[in-house]
Design a protein around this motif. Structure first.
Motif, PDB file in Angstrom:
ATOM      1  N   ASN A  74      11.814  -5.868 -48.409  1.00  0.00           N
ATOM      2  CA  ASN A  74      11.532  -4.790 -47.718  1.00  0.00           C
ATOM      3  C   ASN A  74       9.693  -4.807 -47.893  1.00  0.00           C
ATOM      4  OD1 ASN A  74      13.731  -4.034 -46.737  1.00  0.00           O
ATOM      5  ND2 ASN A  74      14.268  -2.591 -48.331  1.00  0.00           N
ATOM      6  N   TRP A 157      15.537  -5.407 -42.442  1.00  0.00           N
ATOM      7  CA  TRP A 157      15.208  -4.122 -43.282  1.00  0.00           C
ATOM      8  C   TRP A 157      16.592  -3.887 -44.110  1.00  0.00           C
ATOM      9  CZ3 TRP A 157      11.018  -2.126 -45.032  1.00  0.00           C
ATOM     10  CH2 TRP A 157      11.088  -0.883 -45.850  1.00  0.00           C
ATOM     11  N   TRP A 158      16.567  -4.105 -45.366  1.00  0.00           N
ATOM     12  CA  TRP A 158      17.760  -4.187 -46.376  1.00  0.00           C
ATOM     13  C   TRP A 158      17.929  -2.746 -47.010  1.00  0.00           C
ATOM     14  CZ3 TRP A 158      14.438  -7.905 -45.133  1.00  0.00           C
ATOM     15  CH2 TRP A 158      14.911  -9.055 -44.658  1.00  0.00           C
ATOM     16  N   GLU A 160      18.855  -0.738 -50.245  1.00  0.00           N
ATOM     17  CA  GLU A 160      18.554  -1.006 -51.441  1.00  0.00           C
ATOM     18  C   GLU A 160      19.931  -0.763 -52.298  1.00  0.00           C
ATOM     19  OE1 GLU A 160      15.240   0.157 -53.405  1.00  0.00           O
ATOM     20  OE2 GLU A 160      13.919  -0.252 -51.858  1.00  0.00           O
TER      21      GLU A 160
END
Length: 235
Positions: A74, A157-158, A160
């Protein structure tokens, strides 16, 4: 044109080889953002020395104090100056025409991967689904190798909370948003298998539990689906 993001914690010994495969790309309009996460000052200095040896201003290094692949990904995307993101792990390498062959496909698909061959402690290939990828394929296996993926920045976008299954979770999120996927039916890179790497295995319990949750399928339904896919009955 393309921002390449490389999260880096372990595997500094492979860094030079991986960078060489990027510099050798036939497509030259790129930047490489190496995100060093949770490393000591001594290791950061080692990375800086390796980068300096290339004398290439397209290569940058960002340091974050906390360890975590998702945080690193990110952060790399945040600093990326281009609208197309390519991912690579430090222990993997690319074939010279990898980016050039994938880039035109982003005009039709949202996420583009490619086939790989294993090297180092294991050889062969992961037997991925190739061509256009549909949702049932993802329920059976994770058909994308991270180091082969390019995607639009808006989709990169990952979450968390999914550390360890970060890529698989993102693919399902994008599938549910109607995004399209494609694997180039050609060897575009080499995926290193060694003692610290994660060997993609459809029998891994973590992936199995995730498939049950995301696909909302019973174990019997997954077995039936595997049979359909094994026999390529969707074609």
């Amino acid at each position: 044109m393309i921002s390449i993001v490389m999260p880096l914690h372990n595997g500094i010994e492979f860094l030079k080889e991986s960078i060489n495969s990027i510099i050798s790309q036939t497509l030259k309009d790129w930047e490489l953002i190496i995100v060093a996460n949770g490393l000591s000052t001594a290791k950061i200095n080692d990375i800086i020395r390796i980068i300096a040896s290339f004398q290439d201003k397209r290569i940058k290094c960002i340091r974050i104090n906390k360890r975590g692949k998702i945080k690193a990904l990110n952060k790399g995307v945040f600093y990326a100056k281009n609208n197309i993101i390519a991912l690579i792990d430090v222990d993997d390498i690319w074939m010279p025409e990898k980016l050039e062959k994938q880039l035109p496909l982003l005009q039709k698909y949202d996420v583009v991967g490619g086939d790989v061959e294993y090297f180092d402690e294991h050889h062969g290939s992961p037997n991925l689904f190739l061509g256009q990828l549909i949702k049932p394929m993802f329920i059976w296996q994770n058909p994308l190798i991270n180091s082969m993926v390019i995607l639009k920045k808006e989709n990169a976008w990952w979450d968390e909370s999914w550390e360890g299954l970060d890529d698989y979770n993102l693919w399902f999120y994008l599938l549910n948003k109607g995004k399209t996927f494609y694997n180039v039916p050609e060897i575009l890179g080499k995926h290193r298998i060694h003692k610290n790497s994660y060997f993609n295995n459809k029998n891994n319990k973590l992936y199995s539990d995730f498939k049950l949750k995301i696909g909302n399928l019973s174990e019997d339904e997954i077995k039936y689906l595997e049979s359909i896919i094994d026999n390529k009955e969707w074609l």
